[in-house]
Enzyme design. Structure first.
Site, mmCIF file in Angstrom:
data_model
loop_
_atom_site.group_PDB
_atom_site.id
_atom_site.type_symbol
_atom_site.label_atom_id
_atom_site.label_comp_id
_atom_site.label_asym_id
_atom_site.label_seq_id
_atom_site.Cartn_x
_atom_site.Cartn_y
_atom_site.Cartn_z
ATOM 1 N N HIS A 99 0.856 -1.187 0.000
ATOM 2 C CA HIS A 99 0.000 0.000 0.000
ATOM 3 C C HIS A 99 0.888 1.232 0.000
ATOM 4 C CE1 HIS A 99 -2.995 2.942 0.787
ATOM 5 N NE2 HIS A 99 -2.651 3.151 2.029
ATOM 6 N N HIS A 101 0.844 5.818 -0.927
ATOM 7 C CA HIS A 101 0.109 7.016 -1.354
ATOM 8 C C HIS A 101 0.853 7.636 -2.534
ATOM 9 C CE1 HIS A 101 -2.729 7.830 2.218
ATOM 10 N NE2 HIS A 101 -2.356 6.571 2.260
ATOM 11 N N ASP A 124 1.359 -4.585 -20.293
ATOM 12 C CA ASP A 124 2.441 -5.496 -19.907
ATOM 13 C C ASP A 124 2.266 -6.018 -18.484
ATOM 14 O OD1 ASP A 124 3.889 -5.530 -22.267
ATOM 15 O OD2 ASP A 124 5.160 -3.842 -21.715
ATOM 16 N N HIS A 175 -8.721 7.390 -1.507
ATOM 17 C CA HIS A 175 -7.616 6.988 -0.650
ATOM 18 C C HIS A 175 -6.340 6.766 -1.473
ATOM 19 C CE1 HIS A 175 -6.356 4.176 2.915
ATOM 20 N NE2 HIS A 175 -5.356 4.854 2.442
ATOM 21 N N TYR A 233 8.842 -13.206 -22.965
ATOM 22 C CA TYR A 233 9.659 -12.097 -22.499
ATOM 23 C C TYR A 233 10.529 -12.579 -21.337
ATOM 24 C CZ TYR A 233 10.787 -7.456 -20.607
ATOM 25 O OH TYR A 233 11.437 -6.327 -20.149
#
Lengths: 236, 236, 236, 236
Positions: A99, A101, A124, A175, A233
């Site tokens: 998580h 910001h 991708d 958020h 890839y």
């Protein structure tokens, strides 16, 4: 009894992944957290709450059981732990959650918009638009905010028929972003990609305010060039 | 007689906080200043005026009384000292003030707009919109410009019924941001947050030109998760 | 006969000022040049053309007379030398000139717009809007392009009744910024400020598309707080 | 039998040019690749696929023939190799190709727009607008995606009557930029310029939504000041 060696290695990986957040410019001050789960061993390791990155040590990482209950004396876990726990319960194959910001992802979360797949940089990593949750209700926020944050993410993927393995990230309305992956490093990389494509998508719309998402066949091509049994890839 | 040890420690803290401004990218050239007050000891310590950060020493910090009168021979204080003094007189509990021309906060100050609380990044630090003062009149600018800058900030908070502890920053119309806090480090952190949420808010409006602020219940949740008697963020 | 000591010192200052351009993020690759004039000694020192900053030495700086004719064997001077020469001929009190392709200033030059004085960051350095020249004609470009670039700058200041000491910079239409000052360091600082206020002005208009420039009395206050006989900013 | 010395030097140049991509901020994670061709020796050297820049060594560079077939055991080449091969076949005088997902160039590619020549920064490197290809069809993507990416670039230049030497870069619709040059270093520089002018062009339109490209005579002047027999920029 905890497997000391396994815990120590998890702490080291979670620590390194947390440090990668400010190093990659995704996080200012203490605005981010990474966790890792080992379902067989029954443990989650997560960043402690509000500790500055510059003084944090690997041994500060917090160890909990699969319900988020502390297994060791020590620091308080990230206040977002309960959200991580919900995601781990619902999303099989996800072994790490991040998580942040990060600026550009937050802008879309604040705008309450999903991020359209405008190009191959997006395709991708994210097989389709990155969804944005609905807004939490007053009741959800008042009751068990961090648990409900996890639940609304899961609801978003279920209602939208989205596979969390193919779309390893989400915006929580008002958020910010959560991403996940098979390892802490991969989950952090997905946060880096999410922030990058968020910025690209915003300016793409400034340069052309009527641009459509890329066609499904190009999305398929780029996603499956890097993922799944026919991926070609990389060095594997 | 001044308490030498206390002054030396204040100078060190104010010096470090001033250095943090260019390090965090908030300040170019000499565009910023930090001060700290100790009301019991009757002293304010502030950056000297127009001194480059790279040659500045802790001992260069300027010591004044609570009215901003010099208590030591030495350098001239920041030309914004009088604004700091006004804020200290009006805002109890504020022990440090920061002024910068940080890019994103300046943009909103120049636009003459308050920054709406568009997300939890904002709510974690600012309990509500960040206000923007009215424009100073010609008379106010001509008479005692820096004093009047302080007064118009205080007027903004009084008229708006805003608690300066809960909203630790402001935009001065056509000029730039001031932030404050319990310590110089905290006041600098509030400047970092203010610039970050200013940028986020701008682009949020670009991505969605009809976005409302977050609801009061989410603002409450995030602010009080980090502040006040029921805070549960961090290690305290 | 050239004054060796004076030339060496000029080369050192011009070299350092040129290095400051990439260090401050104003210049990529070789897109910039700084010169200094000493009218009494009859010399101009300027960056050599197209030399990478990382291998450039102070001794590579090129020495010319006041008409831009080479006084020493050595490298070719910056291709913009003739523009610098025109500015020195017309602008008394200007001892150093800087040209860059700094991103934000170029954007306004390409947009063909003067930069309005939207705030005190602008007013601290530029006493009024930063002008943008008219477009050069095909004839001017074909004849003596770099000379004509200088002439159109001078024309812009004359026609607009602008004092080049009070407004130490300009945007050349479709091209980019030139700034100047009493010293190479000061001229570089003015380039830093110009790019910063260009960015601020752009986003100010995004945040508020009907924002007026600051009133004259605030422009006066901030400019004369730092400049002229009544200045009280800094340690002098 | 391969010329070992020549291959080693090519590997070193290609390695250095690849490292320059993240160093110049053009590339995050592993999103970029550089190759060099030597037509006489019949070899292409290119970055291996998906290898992190921080652990990559010059000896990891992959060597192929002019059709892209591996000439040495070792790592897998960049998945974009086939695009490079097509460009080398069609564009004589091009000895190096660079592909990135650099932010600003990608934004224009995603917007599906060519970049107009809004200023001299553009004209110094690109003699006219930087074109954007049409979108690949489902058939093209399904058949031989990377080959078709090369072919659509070549088609864009042929149909538009554009000289790839004078315009050393392109945007692939919905994907991102390719640039090229006489050497790997030059091709990387062209990627740097392309990203810079992409950002400048975007904001130029924000500052003035009715701005025209610069006139042909200014484009001519700046391009030919740096390129061709009458060039007078630099030390040659």
């Amino acid at each position: 009894m905890l497997n000391e060696q396994l815990i120590m290695e998890m702490k080291e990986r979670v620590f390194e992944a947390n440090l990668a957040l400010p190093e990659s410019g995704l996080v200012k001050l203490t605005w981010g957290n990474v966790s890792e789960i080992n379902r067989e061993a029954g443990v989650i390791v997560i960043k402690p709450s509000g500790v500055p990155y510059c003084t944090m040590k690997a041994s500060d990482m917090v160890v909990t059981d699969l319900a988020g209950e502390l297994l060791e004396a020590g620091m308080k876990p990230s206040s977002d732990l309960a959200t991580h726990v919900e995601l781990y319960k619902a999303f099989e194959g996800v072994n790490a959650v991040v998580h942040t910001h990060s600026k550009n992802a937050v802008m879309w979360a604040q705008a309450g918009r999903e991020i359209p797949a405008y190009g191959t940089t997006h395709a991708d990593t994210f097989y389709g638009m990155v969804p944005c949750t609905r807004q939490l209700t007053a009741e959800e926020v008042a009751s068990a905010y961090e648990v409900e944050t996890g639940k609304v993410i899961i609801e978003t993927f279920k209602k939208g028929g989205i596979d969390p393995i193919a779309v390893p990230g989400v915006l929580v309305y008002g958020h910010g972003p959560f991403t996940w992956g098979a390892t802490p490093q991969k989950a952090v990389e997905n946060s880096i990609v999410l922030d990058e494509i968020a910025e690209m998508a915003c300016v793409t719309e400034v340069v052309n305010d009527a641009v459509p998402p890329i066609p499904q066949y190009l999305l398929d091509k780029h996603y499956f060039r890097k993922h799944g049994v026919n991926a070609y890839y990389g060095q594997y």
